[in-house]
Write an enzyme that holds these catalytic residues in place. Structure first.
Site, PDB file in Angstrom:
ATOM      1  N   HIS A  29       6.320  72.716  34.055  1.00  0.00           N
ATOM      2  CA  HIS A  29       5.415  73.619  34.759  1.00  0.00           C
ATOM      3  C   HIS A  29       4.273  72.859  35.423  1.00  0.00           C
ATOM      4  O   HIS A  29       3.741  73.299  36.444  1.00  0.00           O
ATOM      5  CB  HIS A  29       4.889  74.695  33.809  1.00  0.00           C
ATOM      6  CG  HIS A  29       5.960  75.627  33.354  1.00  0.00           C
ATOM      7  ND1 HIS A  29       6.457  76.626  34.158  1.00  0.00           N
ATOM      8  CD2 HIS A  29       6.673  75.686  32.201  1.00  0.00           C
ATOM      9  CE1 HIS A  29       7.423  77.272  33.520  1.00  0.00           C
ATOM     10  NE2 HIS A  29       7.570  76.711  32.328  1.00  0.00           N
TER      11      HIS A  29
ATOM     12  N   CYS B 202       4.825  76.181  28.409  1.00  0.00           N
ATOM     13  CA  CYS B 202       5.853  75.694  27.500  1.00  0.00           C
ATOM     14  C   CYS B 202       5.563  74.289  27.010  1.00  0.00           C
ATOM     15  O   CYS B 202       5.264  73.399  27.802  1.00  0.00           O
ATOM     16  CB  CYS B 202       7.213  75.720  28.167  1.00  0.00           C
ATOM     17  SG  CYS B 202       8.506  75.167  27.049  1.00  0.00           S
TER      18      CYS B 202
ATOM     19  N   CYS C 133       9.785  71.977  27.101  1.00  0.00           N
ATOM     20  CA  CYS C 133      10.009  71.307  28.395  1.00  0.00           C
ATOM     21  C   CYS C 133       8.603  71.047  28.938  1.00  0.00           C
ATOM     22  O   CYS C 133       8.143  71.693  29.869  1.00  0.00           O
ATOM     23  CB  CYS C 133      10.826  72.164  29.330  1.00  0.00           C
ATOM     24  SG  CYS C 133      10.593  73.926  29.166  1.00  0.00           S
TER      25      CYS C 133
ATOM     26  N   ARG D  92      16.145  73.490  31.612  1.00  0.00           N
ATOM     27  CA  ARG D  92      16.809  74.779  31.439  1.00  0.00           C
ATOM     28  C   ARG D  92      17.169  75.463  32.743  1.00  0.00           C
ATOM     29  O   ARG D  92      17.746  76.538  32.731  1.00  0.00           O
ATOM     30  CB  ARG D  92      15.940  75.694  30.574  1.00  0.00           C
ATOM     31  CG  ARG D  92      15.928  75.249  29.136  1.00  0.00           C
ATOM     32  CD  ARG D  92      14.739  75.757  28.346  1.00  0.00           C
ATOM     33  NE  ARG D  92      14.738  75.174  27.013  1.00  0.00           N
ATOM     34  CZ  ARG D  92      14.280  73.932  26.753  1.00  0.00           C
ATOM     35  NH1 ARG D  92      13.782  73.182  27.724  1.00  0.00           N
ATOM     36  NH2 ARG D  92      14.328  73.460  25.531  1.00  0.00           N
TER      37      ARG D  92
ATOM     38  N   GLU E 270      12.895  78.125  21.874  1.00  0.00           N
ATOM     39  CA  GLU E 270      11.467  78.212  22.129  1.00  0.00           C
ATOM     40  C   GLU E 270      11.152  79.676  22.351  1.00  0.00           C
ATOM     41  O   GLU E 270      11.806  80.327  23.152  1.00  0.00           O
ATOM     42  CB  GLU E 270      11.094  77.388  23.371  1.00  0.00           C
ATOM     43  CG  GLU E 270       9.619  77.061  23.469  1.00  0.00           C
ATOM     44  CD  GLU E 270       8.732  78.280  23.455  1.00  0.00           C
ATOM     45  OE1 GLU E 270       7.748  78.283  22.712  1.00  0.00           O
ATOM     46  OE2 GLU E 270       9.030  79.249  24.169  1.00  0.00           O
TER      47      GLU E 270
ATOM     48  N   SER F 232      14.461  80.653  32.145  1.00  0.00           N
ATOM     49  CA  SER F 232      14.931  81.613  31.152  1.00  0.00           C
ATOM     50  C   SER F 232      14.732  83.052  31.606  1.00  0.00           C
ATOM     51  O   SER F 232      15.309  83.962  31.027  1.00  0.00           O
ATOM     52  CB  SER F 232      14.271  81.364  29.787  1.00  0.00           C
ATOM     53  OG  SER F 232      14.770  80.164  29.242  1.00  0.00           O
TER      54      SER F 232
ATOM     55  N   CYS G 226      14.307  79.458  26.281  1.00  0.00           N
ATOM     56  CA  CYS G 226      12.920  79.017  26.254  1.00  0.00           C
ATOM     57  C   CYS G 226      12.074  80.191  26.714  1.00  0.00           C
ATOM     58  O   CYS G 226      11.822  80.392  27.877  1.00  0.00           O
ATOM     59  CB  CYS G 226      12.759  77.817  27.171  1.00  0.00           C
ATOM     60  SG  CYS G 226      11.251  76.915  26.885  1.00  0.00           S
TER      61      CYS G 226
ATOM     62  N   CYS H 122       6.833  82.412  27.363  1.00  0.00           N
ATOM     63  CA  CYS H 122       6.091  83.613  27.678  1.00  0.00           C
ATOM     64  C   CYS H 122       6.630  84.285  28.904  1.00  0.00           C
ATOM     65  O   CYS H 122       7.164  83.656  29.785  1.00  0.00           O
ATOM     66  CB  CYS H 122       4.623  83.320  27.861  1.00  0.00           C
ATOM     67  SG  CYS H 122       4.307  82.166  29.137  1.00  0.00           S
TER      68      CYS H 122
END
Lengths: 362, 581
Positions: B69, B62, B65, B493, B15, B516, B560, B563
């Site tokens: 969030h 995201c 996943c 993750r 991602e 990430s 992932c 951003c």
């Protein structure tokens, strides 16, 4: 511009035949798409004929400021499935999420595919494009997204912007838009562009748009460049809870009697009245459910600027006025009428029940 | 970096936008840079908005996943406002988080990671009957006949012979690092296709409880969906959580479990058996420290002792001690920007706790188009999070090690079974292969828990408890003038935290530190590498132009990068930061 190599490509019909896809299954597949697009049943045979004759086109899928939710959604398409799409219908020659190749090899694959099908490939864009400071807020393979978009758009026959970000800027463009994020149509002006907004879009709306483009070119679009076949009605017009709105039965809070009974979510902020999309008819995940059926109001995610139209739990009428008191959006007039009808319905209900109803008097 | 630098950009089958630069000497990686090359800027966007709306924005960090969030966001608000959610809402969230793990990990294995280990072209040479024999020797999965594998092989053959390779174009097919026999390759390709179909079905669990997937809906205070099994008669409508919907959830859980048991676990062990050199202890495992926030509450987010996945830190691979973690302590979780394209008011080398975080864009990298980044300067849009100054790996390996260290019996049994079958010692978990195996093992652990959560939900409903939402603190008038909270979760993750500061009913500050970022972040002020960078050092590249070894280890983390979002406000100070995992 088409090369001899390209002309040798088999048609979709030939590929389907090779893969043992029977005529009956293929017709069913086409009937599914034409039904989704609300085409008359008589159109299915002609559509099928056009699609069978189409050549499997090169598709270049460029990711910009995206979250991969749109591509994930594409993998959830039931008809046609992703497998059927990428192995039988299109040649997905560049897609970060799925492709085997990485780095130089991936870029080489893209450039070769673009060169070979120059002027004829379909470009799918995913994510907004940051424009501030010459585009330094987004780069891939050492190139800015802005440059990549210009390069990829130049040889495209048409562009499909998937998701509300590629269509109109989306969440990255929400106030105050820190990176100068914009949609594809803000940058590219000389190509046919089809917007398929949503956060993410309904998978079958993406696949249906693509397949119908292969069969019969750019479909009829609304003023936001959305295919009218999928974005021609509001959520509210097609909502299975519409009868509760019309009779003044509303959920007042999450988990009250109305919420458990599936009453209208208007008062909890549902944006169905101002949102054009097909969630209420096609639904999600193979027709399993959709946001309103699962108790949360529509967020309005297929509308430009939906991020900046007030809180998600405010009734939609309170969002119709911007800071200067002007009515925001053309849909406002329609909603105002709807709201008035709802209030009238409330009064009617109270009158019928002969008592002050706590559920509807707030 | 120098001329012997291998650049992988874009790193695909992940991602987001990730770039790896690896310096090599005689084909061996001596130093690596991990760079996130895209930023969006959700922080200023979230500022001054209604805290109840925050999850909608944060969720768009995201789409892979896709719930994590949102969950961390609603929990941050619930932590700040001290909202206890009803037991049913807790169970629904656990089911949805569990479903996310199972869906996400299976797709990672087959669709994002498999092509590093599975040679699609080799599958064309397989004998379908022998493939059937192989499949039946490792699993009772029904689709295993010679005819089934013959059909799959024909489909791939026709596709390849038509000359348009699409997503398979320019793969490193035939690379000597591919070790599977043709039959194992064909079996894996067949399961790649099966998994695509399977994942569509299991996504329906999110649609039933959240209305759609990707990006299902949530709400602060519980679950948005009312339970309709006791809807009053006459004019009643229904929500998706009615008798039919609940039966469907039960069926989906069975479908999840059977695929994990009959396909995913046996495939992992079978493929792992051909790649034992990737289980070499400490090969592909970089920093040796592991962090878990914990997840799957039994009775609320505050009783961390009752989380299914425990909270804790493992230092220097020492499984005998689990160190405590405090999300609110100013000196524990901190972020550094020494090598990131940001600046801090107090200087680029200080570390800041998320409550005090600052963010100011300060891009000083090369102007695109560029060939190389400068590792001695700043080179990423990701910050460098640290726990008590140390780099931490988060994710499946961290969780399985934490479960193991905490004495979780099913984990110990499963790890023992897997390592026994592969004839490997426990320390081989500290490797690229160990990370891959840990992901599979935790998927099974969670798949086995799903029916317990479902049964508890049904027990409550049958006893007449259909509550799904706590409405007491819904209206902003009921909130304190100022509040702050930390929402944590274990995303597929790894450890994910959102920190929120609420003032006068609005968001005054919102920050996310995501998995990430922990794993893919750049060097810190001390020059300590992040896990991606550390894990690549020592890798030998058989063919530097086809760096499949880099992909194997980086993909084993399941990157992932959606951003790394940091935005400056008018004064150049941070308001909110979101870095994505």
């Amino acid at each position: 511009m088409s090369t001899s190599n390209r002309k040798e490509r088999p048609t979709i019909g030939q590929i389907m035949d090779e893969n043992g896809v029977g005529r009956r299954r293929f017709l069913k597949y086409c009937a599914g798409i034409t039904a989704l697009m609300a085409m008359p049943p008589g159109m299915t045979a002609a559509f099928a004929q056009q699609l069978r004759a189409a050549r499997r086109p090169t598709v270049i899928y460029m990711p910009f400021q995206e979250c991969t939710g749109c591509l994930e959604s594409l993998t959830r398409s039931f008809a046609p499935s992703l497998e059927s799409l990428i192995f039988e219908t299109i040649s997905l020659d560049y897609n970060h999420t799925l492709q085997a190749a990485a780095g130089h090899a991936a870029e080489e694959a893209r450039h070769e595919a673009m060169k070979e099908a120059w002027g004829e490939y379909i470009l799918i864009c995913d994510g907004s494009i940051p424009t501030k400071l010459d585009g330094i807020y987004g780069a891939s393979a050492g190139h800015s997204f802005v440059d990549q978009l210009h390069e990829a758009a130049e040889g495209a026959a048409a562009i499909v912007a998937v998701g509300v970000c590629a269509s109109y800027g989306g969440v990255g463009a929400a106030y105050p838009n820190p990176t100068g994020a914009v949609g594809v149509s803000d940058i590219i002006k000389n190509k046919p562009i089809i917007n398929v907004p949503g956060c993410p879009p309904i998978p079958e709306v993406m696949t249906g748009t693509l397949v119908s483009f292969l069969a019969s070119g750019v479909p009829e679009l609304d003023k936001h460049l959305r295919p009218k076949a999928f974005f021609g009605n509001t959520i509210h017009d097609r909502c299975y809870r519409r009868r509760f709105y019309d009779t003044g039965l509303f959920a007042e809070s999450f988990d009250d009697e109305g919420a458990r009974n599936g009453w209208c979510l208007y008062k909890l902020g549902c944006r169905g009245p101002t949102t054009y999309n097909a969630c209420a008819t096609i639904k999600w995940n193979g027709g399993t459910s959709w946001p309103v059926e699962s108790g949360h109001g529509c967020l309005g995610c297929s509308e430009p600027d939906f991020w900046d139209q007030g809180g998600f739990y405010e009734p939609v009428t309170s969002k119709l006025f911007n800071d200067t008191g002007q009515i925001a959006g053309a849909a406002a007039a329609g909603v105002a009428v709807g709201a008035a009808a709802a209030l009238a319905a409330n009064r009617r209900k109270k009158k019928l029940s002969g008592q002050v109803d706590k559920e509807t008097s707030s | 970096m120098a001329n012997n630098t291998v650049v992988v950009d874009p790193v695909t089958r992940i991602e987001g936008h990730l770039r790896i630069e690896a310096e090599t000497e005689q084909g061996k990686i001596t130093r690596a840079l991990s760079s996130g090359t895209m930023v969006r800027g959700l922080e200023i966007i979230l500022r001054d908005r209604d805290p109840r709306d925050a999850w909608v924005f944060a969720q768009r960090i995201c789409g892979v996943c896709t719930l994590v969030h949102a969950i961390a966001s609603v929990r941050s608000v619930e932590d700040a406002l001290k909202i206890e959610i009803p037991p049913n809402a807790q169970l629904i969230r656990n089911l949805m988080i569990g479903a996310q793990y199972i869906h996400d990990h299976v797709m990672h294995f087959y669709h994002l990671h498999a092509l590093d280990w599975v040679d699609v072209v080799s599958a064309l040479k397989a004998d379908p009957a022998a493939t059937s024999g192989l499949a039946q020797s490792i699993s009772g999965y029904a689709k295993s006949s010679p005819g089934y594998f013959r059909d799959v092989q024909k489909q791939i053959k026709d596709f390849v012979e038509a000359g348009q390779l699409g997503i398979f174009a320019k793969g490193y097919w035939g690379h000597p690092a591919y070790k599977l026999p043709p039959e194992a390759n064909l079996m894996a390709v067949a399961h790649y296709l099966e998994a695509l179909e399977w994942q569509r079905e299991v996504s329906k669990l999110h649609a039933i409880f959240g209305g759609k997937n990707p990006h299902p809906n949530f709400v602060v205070g519980g679950a948005p969906v009312g339970i309709s099994v006791h809807a009053t008669e006459g004019g009643a409508g229904q929500t998706s959580v009615n008798t039919t919907g609940l039966q469907q959830v039960k069926n989906i859980i069975e479908l999840m479990k059977s695929f994990v048991d009959q396909v995913y676990v046996p495939d992992t062990l079978a493929i792992g058996g051909f790649y034992k050199d990737w289980f070499k202890p400490f090969h592909g495992e970089g920093v040796g420290n592991f962090l878990c926030y914990g997840d799957f509450p039994a009775d609320g987010i505050w009783r961390t002792e009752n989380l299914l996945i425990p909270r804790g830190v493992i230092l220097d691979r020492d499984l005998s001690t689990l160190h405590e973690v405090d999300l609110h302590a100013e000196d524990e979780i901190q972020e550094f920007v020494s090598h990131a394209w940001y600046d801090y008011e107090g200087g680029k080398d200080q570390g800041l706790h998320p409550y005090d975080g600052e963010t100011k864009f300060a891009y000083d990298g090369p102007a695109p188009p560029y060939k190389n980044l400068d590792g001695d300067s700043s080179y990423s849009w990701l910050k460098s999070p640290r726990w008590k100054g140390k780099a931490m790996e988060v994710g499946p390996l961290a969780r399985v090690l934490t479960l193991y260290a905490a004495g979780h019996e099913p984990t110990r049994e499963l790890a023992g079974m897997a390592l026994g079958k592969l004839e490997l010692p426990l320390e081989s978990m500290f490797s690229t292969g160990g990370r891959l195996a840990a992901r599979t093992l935790e998927t099974k652990i969670i798949a086995d828990e799903m029916s317990n959560w479902f049964d508890s939900l049904m027990t409550n409903i049958n006893a007449g408890d259909t509550r799904t939402h706590n409405n007491e603190m819904w209206e902003p008038e009921t909130w304190p003038k100022e509040a702050r909270g930390a929402g944590y979760m274990e995303a597929p993750r790894g450890a994910l935290g959102h920190w929120i500061v609420i003032k006068d009913e609005k968001i005054a500050n919102y920050q996310a530190v995501v998995p990430s970022t922990w794993n893919a972040g750049p060097r810190d002020a001390q020059g300590q590498e992040g896990p991606y960078e550390a894990s690549l050092v020592g890798h030998e590249l058989l063919i530097p132009e086809q760096p499949i070894e880099i992909l194997r280890t980086i993909h084993s983390f399941d990157p992932c990068l959606a951003c790394a979002v940091h935005v400056a406000d008018k004064d150049g100070k941070s308001s909110v930061e979101i870095k994505i995992g």
